[in-house]
Enzyme design. Sequence first.
Site, mmCIF file in Angstrom:
data_model
loop_
_atom_site.group_PDB
_atom_site.id
_atom_site.type_symbol
_atom_site.label_atom_id
_atom_site.label_comp_id
_atom_site.label_asym_id
_atom_site.label_seq_id
_atom_site.Cartn_x
_atom_site.Cartn_y
_atom_site.Cartn_z
ATOM 1 N N HIS A 75 0.856 -1.197 0.000
ATOM 2 C CA HIS A 75 0.000 0.000 0.000
ATOM 3 C C HIS A 75 0.886 1.239 0.000
ATOM 4 O O HIS A 75 1.776 1.367 0.834
ATOM 5 C CB HIS A 75 -0.907 0.018 1.245
ATOM 6 C CG HIS A 75 -2.036 -0.968 1.172
ATOM 7 N ND1 HIS A 75 -3.177 -0.856 1.929
ATOM 8 C CD2 HIS A 75 -2.206 -2.077 0.420
ATOM 9 C CE1 HIS A 75 -3.991 -1.862 1.658
ATOM 10 N NE2 HIS A 75 -3.416 -2.620 0.734
ATOM 11 N N TYR A 202 -9.039 5.083 7.824
ATOM 12 C CA TYR A 202 -9.190 5.453 9.243
ATOM 13 C C TYR A 202 -10.292 6.511 9.288
ATOM 14 O O TYR A 202 -10.163 7.551 8.641
ATOM 15 C CB TYR A 202 -7.908 6.058 9.801
ATOM 16 C CG TYR A 202 -6.789 5.061 10.033
ATOM 17 C CD1 TYR A 202 -5.997 4.610 8.988
ATOM 18 C CD2 TYR A 202 -6.526 4.588 11.324
ATOM 19 C CE1 TYR A 202 -4.966 3.699 9.215
ATOM 20 C CE2 TYR A 202 -5.489 3.680 11.551
ATOM 21 C CZ TYR A 202 -4.720 3.243 10.487
ATOM 22 O OH TYR A 202 -3.703 2.343 10.716
ATOM 23 N N PRO A 294 -3.434 0.030 19.230
ATOM 24 C CA PRO A 294 -3.274 -0.498 17.866
ATOM 25 C C PRO A 294 -3.421 0.524 16.735
ATOM 26 O O PRO A 294 -3.118 0.211 15.594
ATOM 27 C CB PRO A 294 -4.396 -1.545 17.769
ATOM 28 C CG PRO A 294 -5.411 -1.126 18.768
ATOM 29 C CD PRO A 294 -4.656 -0.455 19.880
ATOM 30 N N LYS A 298 1.809 -0.461 15.292
ATOM 31 C CA LYS A 298 3.261 -0.464 15.499
ATOM 32 C C LYS A 298 3.777 -1.670 16.287
ATOM 33 O O LYS A 298 4.997 -1.894 16.351
ATOM 34 C CB LYS A 298 3.682 0.822 16.227
ATOM 35 C CG LYS A 298 3.581 2.063 15.367
ATOM 36 C CD LYS A 298 4.569 2.035 14.222
ATOM 37 C CE LYS A 298 4.357 3.164 13.237
ATOM 38 N NZ LYS A 298 4.714 2.826 11.880
ATOM 39 N N TYR A 386 4.166 6.707 9.929
ATOM 40 C CA TYR A 386 3.380 5.529 9.534
ATOM 41 C C TYR A 386 4.261 4.486 8.841
ATOM 42 O O TYR A 386 4.165 3.292 9.125
ATOM 43 C CB TYR A 386 2.205 5.944 8.627
ATOM 44 C CG TYR A 386 1.083 4.935 8.674
ATOM 45 C CD1 TYR A 386 -0.089 5.175 9.373
ATOM 46 C CD2 TYR A 386 1.215 3.693 8.044
ATOM 47 C CE1 TYR A 386 -1.101 4.228 9.451
ATOM 48 C CE2 TYR A 386 0.223 2.738 8.111
ATOM 49 C CZ TYR A 386 -0.929 3.016 8.807
ATOM 50 O OH TYR A 386 -1.919 2.059 8.882
HETATM 51 C C1 PHB Z 1 -5.043 -4.584 10.931
HETATM 52 O O1 PHB Z 1 -5.087 -4.798 9.720
HETATM 53 O O2 PHB Z 1 -5.290 -5.468 11.758
HETATM 54 C C2 PHB Z 1 -4.729 -3.209 11.410
HETATM 55 C C3 PHB Z 1 -4.469 -2.222 10.482
HETATM 56 C C4 PHB Z 1 -4.168 -0.936 10.925
HETATM 57 C C5 PHB Z 1 -4.148 -0.669 12.276
HETATM 58 C C6 PHB Z 1 -4.395 -1.659 13.202
HETATM 59 C C7 PHB Z 1 -4.687 -2.940 12.771
HETATM 60 O O3 PHB Z 1 -3.867 0.594 12.678
#
Ligand code: PHB
Length: 392
Positions: A75, A202, A294, A298, A386
């Site tokens: 990505h 997000y 989460p 990280k 990120y």
């Molecule tokens: C996930 O794909 O489980 C995932 C992706 C982004 C995050 C947290 C978990 O910030």
Amino acid sequence: MSCSSTQVGIIGAGPAGLVLSHLLHLEGIDSVILESRTRAEVESTVRAGVLEHGTVELLKAIGAGDRMQREGAEHRGVYFRFGGETHRIDFGEHTGRSIMLYAQHEVIKDLIALRLATGGTIHFGAKASTFAGLDTAKPSIRFTASGDENELTCDYVVGCDGYHGVVRPAFPRERKEFAHTFPFGWLGILVEAPPSSDELIYAHHDRGFALVSTRSPTVQRMYLQCDPHDDLAQWSDDRIWAELHTRLETKDGWKPKTGRLLQKSIVAMRSFVTEPMQHGRLFLAGDAAHIVPPTGAKGLNLAVADVQVLARGLAEFYRSGRTDPLAGYSATALRRVWQAQHFSCWMTSMFHRVPDADPFQQRLQLAQLGHVCSSPAATRALAECYVGLFGP
Ligand code: PHB
Ligand code: APR
């Protein structure tokens, strides 16, 4: 009691323990991994799935990247959705880097297969309990396996045994702990459906945070903010989809693709750091030393970053007898840990609805998200964190 020995005794076959063991192997250093769970349990625990650029490069360099490169999805950006509109953070433009979506348990499967194929020793069903000789040059780990008591003697003991492990409690009481518990949790689902988006979304919404992630062309991962004390029984499939639709909808009528739920679970959110990450011949790495919320994914990446530093220190010791790189492990690792901690808290605070927050605070969140998405300098700062380009 049966006794054995190795150079580095590693407790835990998560990302930290497995990567460390393989890095040591590549330096000609022997290690043994003790893992309390079965191989099937370790290989099937659902966790996050975002690999930073540096983690991807390391996995490729150590020979654990073939399936990731075939089956993972690169990505080059991520979407932030708020106020009913979607903004893209372009990692390529701002950092020249990208991330990889590849589930942690797939990374684990690849690492276990690699370790075993290269002669590594992993004892599954082996639960470490106590230690002896911690003040000597030959500490040992007591562990039970198949009901028998065993002892593993080594030069160094590394706790890669997660937050509930046994190595951190063996440190002296004077160590410092820094902890924060967030007043919300995440309800995570795995759904059988095609991807809803080409990149992660997000979303900030008055009803709380939502996240669209992916696992494969046929399985998707989504999360929504919930009360950490919620019972899963309160969350019917219909209620989950209704919330996801509401929190993710846009003015142009975008909707997540629905399907059969394969799994649902609730995770609490907290931050934790222990300092220092070493004491004598004991070391901590990964979740054993620090937990991040989460938002930003990280956890695995920090675990891998820790053991890269530790493996360099151990390699130098076995090569030349020099102990100063090893002595600097904690200070070096903690710099990155705190940067990741800051990023994870920043992401968390921008996106989540704080219970009882006043409208002023909500407006500030939107102002901050607007700034991150409109100022190239702010966008770049977020993109760097990120993809994992943390400062010194
Ligand atoms: C996930 O794909 O489980 C995932 C992706 C982004 C995050 C947290 C978990 O910030
Ligand atoms: N004896 C043997 N093994 C143990 C013991 C013990 N006493 N206690 C814990 N373990 C094992 C657990 O069963 C687990 O498999 O240690 C392992 C720790 O692995 P992880 O929890 O995956 O931790 P780590 O390797 O640090 O990985 C980083 O950060 O945010 C998370 O999802 C991310 O799991 C990832 C983690």
